[in-house]
Design a protein around this motif. Structure first.
Motif, PDB file in Angstrom:
ATOM      1  N   LEU A   1       0.809  -1.221   0.000  1.00 29.34           N
ATOM      2  CA  LEU A   1       0.000   0.000   0.000  1.00 29.34           C
ATOM      3  C   LEU A   1       0.844   1.274   0.000  1.00 29.34           C
ATOM      4  O   LEU A   1       0.382   2.312  -0.462  1.00 29.34           O
ATOM      5  N   ARG A   2       2.076   1.215   0.479  1.00 24.07           N
ATOM      6  CA  ARG A   2       2.937   2.405   0.430  1.00 24.07           C
ATOM      7  C   ARG A   2       3.246   2.812  -1.005  1.00 24.07           C
ATOM      8  O   ARG A   2       3.530   3.980  -1.280  1.00 24.07           O
ATOM      9  N   ALA A   3       3.148   1.875  -1.931  1.00 27.81           N
ATOM     10  CA  ALA A   3       3.406   2.171  -3.337  1.00 27.81           C
ATOM     11  C   ALA A   3       2.369   3.121  -3.921  1.00 27.81           C
ATOM     12  O   ALA A   3       2.646   3.817  -4.901  1.00 27.81           O
ATOM     13  N   VAL A   4       1.181   3.193  -3.318  1.00 35.06           N
ATOM     14  CA  VAL A   4       0.145   4.109  -3.804  1.00 35.06           C
ATOM     15  C   VAL A   4       0.630   5.549  -3.690  1.00 35.06           C
ATOM     16  O   VAL A   4       0.476   6.344  -4.617  1.00 35.06           O
ATOM     17  N   THR A   5       1.249   5.897  -2.577  1.00 37.43           N
ATOM     18  CA  THR A   5       1.783   7.250  -2.386  1.00 37.43           C
ATOM     19  C   THR A   5       2.906   7.527  -3.378  1.00 37.43           C
ATOM     20  O   THR A   5       2.983   8.621  -3.949  1.00 37.43           O
ATOM     21  N   ILE A   6       3.754   6.554  -3.619  1.00 38.51           N
ATOM     22  CA  ILE A   6       4.839   6.725  -4.594  1.00 38.51           C
ATOM     23  C   ILE A   6       4.264   6.971  -5.981  1.00 38.51           C
ATOM     24  O   ILE A   6       4.730   7.851  -6.717  1.00 38.51           O
ATOM     25  N   CYS A   7       3.213   6.231  -6.352  1.00 34.88           N
ATOM     26  CA  CYS A   7       2.566   6.436  -7.652  1.00 34.88           C
ATOM     27  C   CYS A   7       1.953   7.830  -7.749  1.00 34.88           C
ATOM     28  O   CYS A   7       2.099   8.514  -8.771  1.00 34.88           O
ATOM     29  N   ARG A   8       1.272   8.252  -6.701  1.00 34.37           N
ATOM     30  CA  ARG A   8       0.629   9.564  -6.703  1.00 34.37           C
ATOM     31  C   ARG A   8       1.662  10.677  -6.875  1.00 34.37           C
ATOM     32  O   ARG A   8       1.495  11.592  -7.688  1.00 34.37           O
ATOM     33  N   ARG A   9       2.754  10.596  -6.155  1.00 30.12           N
ATOM     34  CA  ARG A   9       3.795  11.622  -6.252  1.00 30.12           C
ATOM     35  C   ARG A   9       4.509  11.586  -7.595  1.00 30.12           C
ATOM     36  O   ARG A   9       4.864  12.617  -8.147  1.00 30.12           O
ATOM     37  N   THR A  10       4.727  10.393  -8.120  1.00 33.70           N
ATOM     38  CA  THR A  10       5.354  10.265  -9.438  1.00 33.70           C
ATOM     39  C   THR A  10       4.447  10.851 -10.516  1.00 33.70           C
ATOM     40  O   THR A  10       4.907  11.576 -11.400  1.00 33.70           O
ATOM     41  N   LEU A  11       3.161  10.575 -10.435  1.00 35.88           N
ATOM     42  CA  LEU A  11       2.206  11.117 -11.386  1.00 35.88           C
ATOM     43  C   LEU A  11       2.196  12.641 -11.333  1.00 35.88           C
ATOM     44  O   LEU A  11       2.191  13.314 -12.364  1.00 35.88           O
ATOM     45  N   ARG A  12       2.201  13.215 -10.129  1.00 39.31           N
ATOM     46  CA  ARG A  12       2.244  14.673  -9.971  1.00 39.31           C
ATOM     47  C   ARG A  12       3.472  15.238 -10.681  1.00 39.31           C
ATOM     48  O   ARG A  12       3.380  16.229 -11.406  1.00 39.31           O
ATOM     49  N   LEU A  13       4.610  14.608 -10.490  1.00 39.31           N
ATOM     50  CA  LEU A  13       5.846  15.073 -11.123  1.00 39.31           C
ATOM     51  C   LEU A  13       5.758  14.983 -12.646  1.00 39.31           C
ATOM     52  O   LEU A  13       6.124  15.923 -13.357  1.00 39.31           O
ATOM     53  N   ILE A  14       5.258  13.868 -13.166  1.00 40.14           N
ATOM     54  CA  ILE A  14       5.126  13.686 -14.617  1.00 40.14           C
ATOM     55  C   ILE A  14       4.248  14.788 -15.206  1.00 40.14           C
ATOM     56  O   ILE A  14       4.625  15.459 -16.174  1.00 40.14           O
ATOM     57  N   LEU A  15       3.067  14.985 -14.634  1.00 36.88           N
ATOM     58  CA  LEU A  15       2.147  15.975 -15.187  1.00 36.88           C
ATOM     59  C   LEU A  15       2.694  17.391 -15.059  1.00 36.88           C
ATOM     60  O   LEU A  15       2.556  18.201 -15.983  1.00 36.88           O
ATOM     61  N   THR A  16       3.326  17.690 -13.947  1.00 38.60           N
ATOM     62  CA  THR A  16       3.905  19.021 -13.751  1.00 38.60           C
ATOM     63  C   THR A  16       5.012  19.278 -14.765  1.00 38.60           C
ATOM     64  O   THR A  16       5.067  20.345 -15.388  1.00 38.60           O
ATOM     65  N   MET A  17       5.888  18.310 -14.948  1.00 37.63           N
ATOM     66  CA  MET A  17       6.996  18.485 -15.887  1.00 37.63           C
ATOM     67  C   MET A  17       6.522  18.632 -17.336  1.00 37.63           C
ATOM     68  O   MET A  17       7.213  19.229 -18.153  1.00 37.63           O
ATOM     69  N   HIS A  18       5.347  18.108 -17.640  1.00 40.56           N
ATOM     70  CA  HIS A  18       4.802  18.222 -18.992  1.00 40.56           C
ATOM     71  C   HIS A  18       3.812  19.382 -19.116  1.00 40.56           C
ATOM     72  O   HIS A  18       3.080  19.474 -20.108  1.00 40.56           O
TER      73      HIS A  18
END
Length: 134
Positions: free
Chosen positions: A15-32
């Motif tokens: 379940l800790r991977a959910v937070t990692i996915c959420r933060r990674t997604l935020r970074l991807i969308l922000t960078m694009h």
């Protein structure tokens, strides 16, 4: 024509991977340059990935891509080939934490679905949704 890209983040059944996915997604969308999609995309990815981790025993993955038409596609892969449970209307779920995942996805996006998939050497499924990138 919009820039196209495709990211996949493989995650363990944790379940800790959910937070990692959420933060990674935020970074991807922000960078694009898609900061306007971040809040909704994080909510959708959280629901999809947490379902993949909670309801299956194997690994999972978050996939995020942008099509040539400008659509952002968010999908969660898991190792269980069985279809997801049908979404419950949010008014039936109320304040409960469980059972609202796909109901939120249905409420926040026009297009969503699931498909069988053989990915990473294992049978499974993708549950996905689309967001229009303005």
């Amino acid at each position: 024509m919009p820039e196209t890209w495709d990211y996949t983040l493989q995650i363990p059944n944790d379940l800790r991977a959910v937070t990692i996915c959420r933060r990674t997604l935020r970074l991807i969308l922000t960078m694009h340059g898609l900061i306007g999609l971040v809040d909704t995309a994080e909510l959708l990815a959280t629901e999809l990935v947490s379902n993949a981790v909670r309801h299956t025993k194997g690994p999972a993955a978050l996939r995020v891509r942008r099509s040539a038409e400008g659509v952002v596609w968010i999908g969660a892969w898991d190792a269980d080939p069985e279809p997801p449970q049908p979404p419950q209307p949010l008014e039936r779920v109320g304040e409960r934490e469980d059972g609202r995942g796909l109901g939120l996805v249905v409420a926040c996006t026009k297009y969503w679905g699931w498909m069988p998939s053989a990915r990473f050497g294992e049978r499974g499924k993708y549950v996905w949704c689309e967001l229009a990138a303005a």
